[in-house]
Design an enzyme around this catalytic site. Structure first.
Site, PDB file in Angstrom:
ATOM      1  N   HIS A 262       0.836  -1.207   0.000  1.00 38.83           N
ATOM      2  CA  HIS A 262       0.000   0.000   0.000  1.00 38.83           C
ATOM      3  C   HIS A 262       0.869   1.256   0.000  1.00 38.83           C
ATOM      4  CE1 HIS A 262      -3.550   2.492   1.157  1.00 38.83           C
ATOM      5  NE2 HIS A 262      -2.628   3.213   1.765  1.00 38.83           N
ATOM      6  N   GLU A 263       1.806   1.317   0.940  1.00 44.16           N
ATOM      7  CA  GLU A 263       2.658   2.499   1.024  1.00 44.16           C
ATOM      8  C   GLU A 263       3.571   2.632  -0.191  1.00 44.16           C
ATOM      9  OE1 GLU A 263       1.879   4.627   3.114  1.00 44.16           O
ATOM     10  OE2 GLU A 263       0.676   3.405   4.474  1.00 44.16           O
ATOM     11  N   HIS A 266       1.883   4.699  -2.747  1.00 44.45           N
ATOM     12  CA  HIS A 266       2.099   6.124  -2.489  1.00 44.45           C
ATOM     13  C   HIS A 266       3.486   6.553  -2.962  1.00 44.45           C
ATOM     14  CE1 HIS A 266      -1.502   7.117  -0.257  1.00 44.45           C
ATOM     15  NE2 HIS A 266      -1.292   6.188   0.664  1.00 44.45           N
ATOM     16  N   GLU A 292      -4.431   8.223  -2.805  1.00 44.05           N
ATOM     17  CA  GLU A 292      -4.947   6.948  -2.302  1.00 44.05           C
ATOM     18  C   GLU A 292      -5.284   5.998  -3.448  1.00 44.05           C
ATOM     19  OE1 GLU A 292      -4.981   5.686   0.697  1.00 44.05           O
ATOM     20  OE2 GLU A 292      -4.002   7.507   1.392  1.00 44.05           O
TER      21      GLU A 292
END
Length: 497
Positions: A262-263, A266, A292
């Site tokens: 997930h990160e 980003h 996001e």
């Protein structure tokens, strides 16, 4: 000449942004506990310096006198002006006061959340809520918006509750009916292929190596970034030095791995932003909804697909050992990474129930901002919505209820809607990408993410803040945001028996 003055100012502001970002990342990962007061003081001073320079009265004259000579300069000037208007909403004294208060609140939260000590944390949160209300009024007056809309506009320019209430109301209604359907379908699948037991423990160092390998595979540039540990996973730093974090549990490895992915989503966005405009608002990410969408694209659309695990399962064996998940096949992994349950923790939630966690917070923080809910009433209000939306109670569990997120202790009100908007945008991007690259799934099986990243670079990352969020979505996918893509994605993935 005026454009050059803005360019020079942009470089000075970028330097201060750099210092604040790295100090903030260090504070959350490596700073000694005793350094908190001085770090808050230092960052408050730097934030005040940044704000004073970014809101200097002469900037308005420079913007007015600037004569752009290209389309990019025209767009850059318009974005600079938008940010200047937003920045001048707040007095420097308020920015310093808010920075100090929210940093101390966040430091206190880290200690008290682990203990579930709501009563001791409440006074700090009440102080933050008071500051947020003050900020919302200042911004609302300057931007001619309602207080909550003025806060949301900082994270996703153009977001309005009048629009989101309709979208989220429809999605909430859909999910209330869909969650039981997905759970029933899951029960039928598990009757055929029961969940297998994880062979814990999983040493943290081995999990770290697995996470690093996954980051590298999907395109993270380790010459411009790193991975550390924090209480709450985040992606911070600056595009040339991205600071990513995760947290580990030794009884299982998937939550950390999914958090890393997930990160990384980003981080890839940050690393892919237009470098020539890094010191202008034009070169920054286009709002948190798009941000996001990039993280959820990697975590949800990509990393929970069967094709991804055809590639990733051997990585698990390589880094955790052949006995890490003995006898597991792709279907067993998918049982875990796509497992649906009514849980307490937003960051651990599956993509079916996750939007309900966000909508709960979206609704509560509107009430906190407009004064119809006080901080002291949060536990009861939180419990009522958790019971209604997910059928579980948090009334005697503040640690896994209203204390679980860093956003409110840190004063980030108006941020939460971006998470669910991001999920919808991610699903729409995936559909557009599959249409553009018919061999996409075969590439994923081979661990080849270059085509995916090139599409996202061309259509999202390199665009920076040239376009509004709605325009960027339309340009990238060929049509305005349409929640039906997200609904169709959920039905396809979770209703199969």
């Amino acid at each position: 000449m005026s454009f050059q003055k803005l360019d020079t100012l942009g470089r000075k502001l970028e330097a201060l942004e750099h210092a604040l970002s790295i100090l903030g990342a260090d504070e959350a990962t490596h700073m000694a506990v005793g350094g908190g007061d001085k770090r808050a003081e230092a960052m408050s001073t730097l934030a005040g310096m940044y704000h004073a320079q970014a809101t200097a009265p002469e900037i308005a004259d420079w913007i007015e006198a600037a004569r752009p000579e290209s389309e990019d300069q025209t767009l850059a000037l318009a974005e600079f002006k938008r940010q200047y208007v937003n920045a001048t909403c707040l007095p420097t004294e308020f920015v310093e006061r808010r920075t100090a208060a929210t940093m101390r609140s966040e430091q206190l939260w880290r200690d008290l959340r682990a203990k579930g000590d709501w009563d001791s944390f409440l006074p700090a949160l009440e102080g933050v809520v008071s500051l947020v209300r003050e900020e919302s009024q200042l911004r609302a007056e300057a931007l001619k918006l309602t207080p909550y809309d003025a806060l949301m506009d900082q994270y996703d320019p153009g977001n309005r509750t009048a629009d989101l209430d309709v979208v989220f109301g429809d999605l909430k209604s859909f999910l209330k009916g869909f969650v039981p359907e997905a759970l029933d379908a899951q029960e039928r699948r598990l009757a055929k292929r029961p969940r297998k037991t994880l062979n814990a423990p999983y040493p943290i160092e081995k999990q770290r190596e697995l996470g690093l390998a996954a980051m590298r595979a999907v395109g993270f540039d380790f010459t411009h970034g790193s991975l550390a540990v924090s209480h709450h996973p985040f992606c911070g730093g600056v595009p040339t030095d991205v600071r990513m974090t995760t947290r580990y549990r030794t009884d299982e490895f998937l939550s950390s791995l999914m958090g890393v992915l997930h990160e990384t989503g980003h981080a890839l966005y940050e690393q892919g932003l237009p470098k020539d405009w890094s010191h202008w608002p034009l070169g920054k990410a286009r709002g948190m909804g798009i941000h996001e969408s990039q993280s959820l694209f990697v975590e949800m659309q990509l990393s929970r697909s069967p094709e991804f695990w055809e590639f990733a399962l051997p990585l698990v064996h390589l880094h955790l050992g052949d006995d890490a998940i003995p006898g597991w096949e792709i279907g067993d992994i998918l049982n875990e990474v796509n497992f649906v349950e009514r849980g307490y923790i937003r960051v651990d939630a599956d993509e079916v129930t996750y939007p309900l966690h966000v909508i709960l917070r979206y609704e509560l923080e509107q009430e906190l901002v407009n004064g119809t809910l006080e901080a002291s009433q949060i536990p009861e209000a939180w419990d009522a919505k958790m019971t209604e939306y997910l059928g579980i109670s948090t009334i005697n569990n503040p640690k896994d209820g209203p204390m679980q997120d860093v956003h409110w202790p840190g004063g980030a009100f108006g941020y939460f809607p971006s998470y669910t908007l991001g999920a919808m945008i991610a699903a729409q991007q995936w559909a557009a990408l599959e249409k553009a690259q018919p061999g996409l799934r075969d590439d994923i099986r081979q661990g080849d993410f270059t085509g995916i990243n090139q599409w996202r670079s061309d259509n999202i990352w390199s665009q920076g803040s040239r376009w509004s969020t709605p325009d960027l979505i339309t340009r990238a996918t060929g049509e305005p945001l349409n929640a039906d893509f997200f609904k169709a994605h959920l039905k396809k993935r979770y209703l199969a028996s």
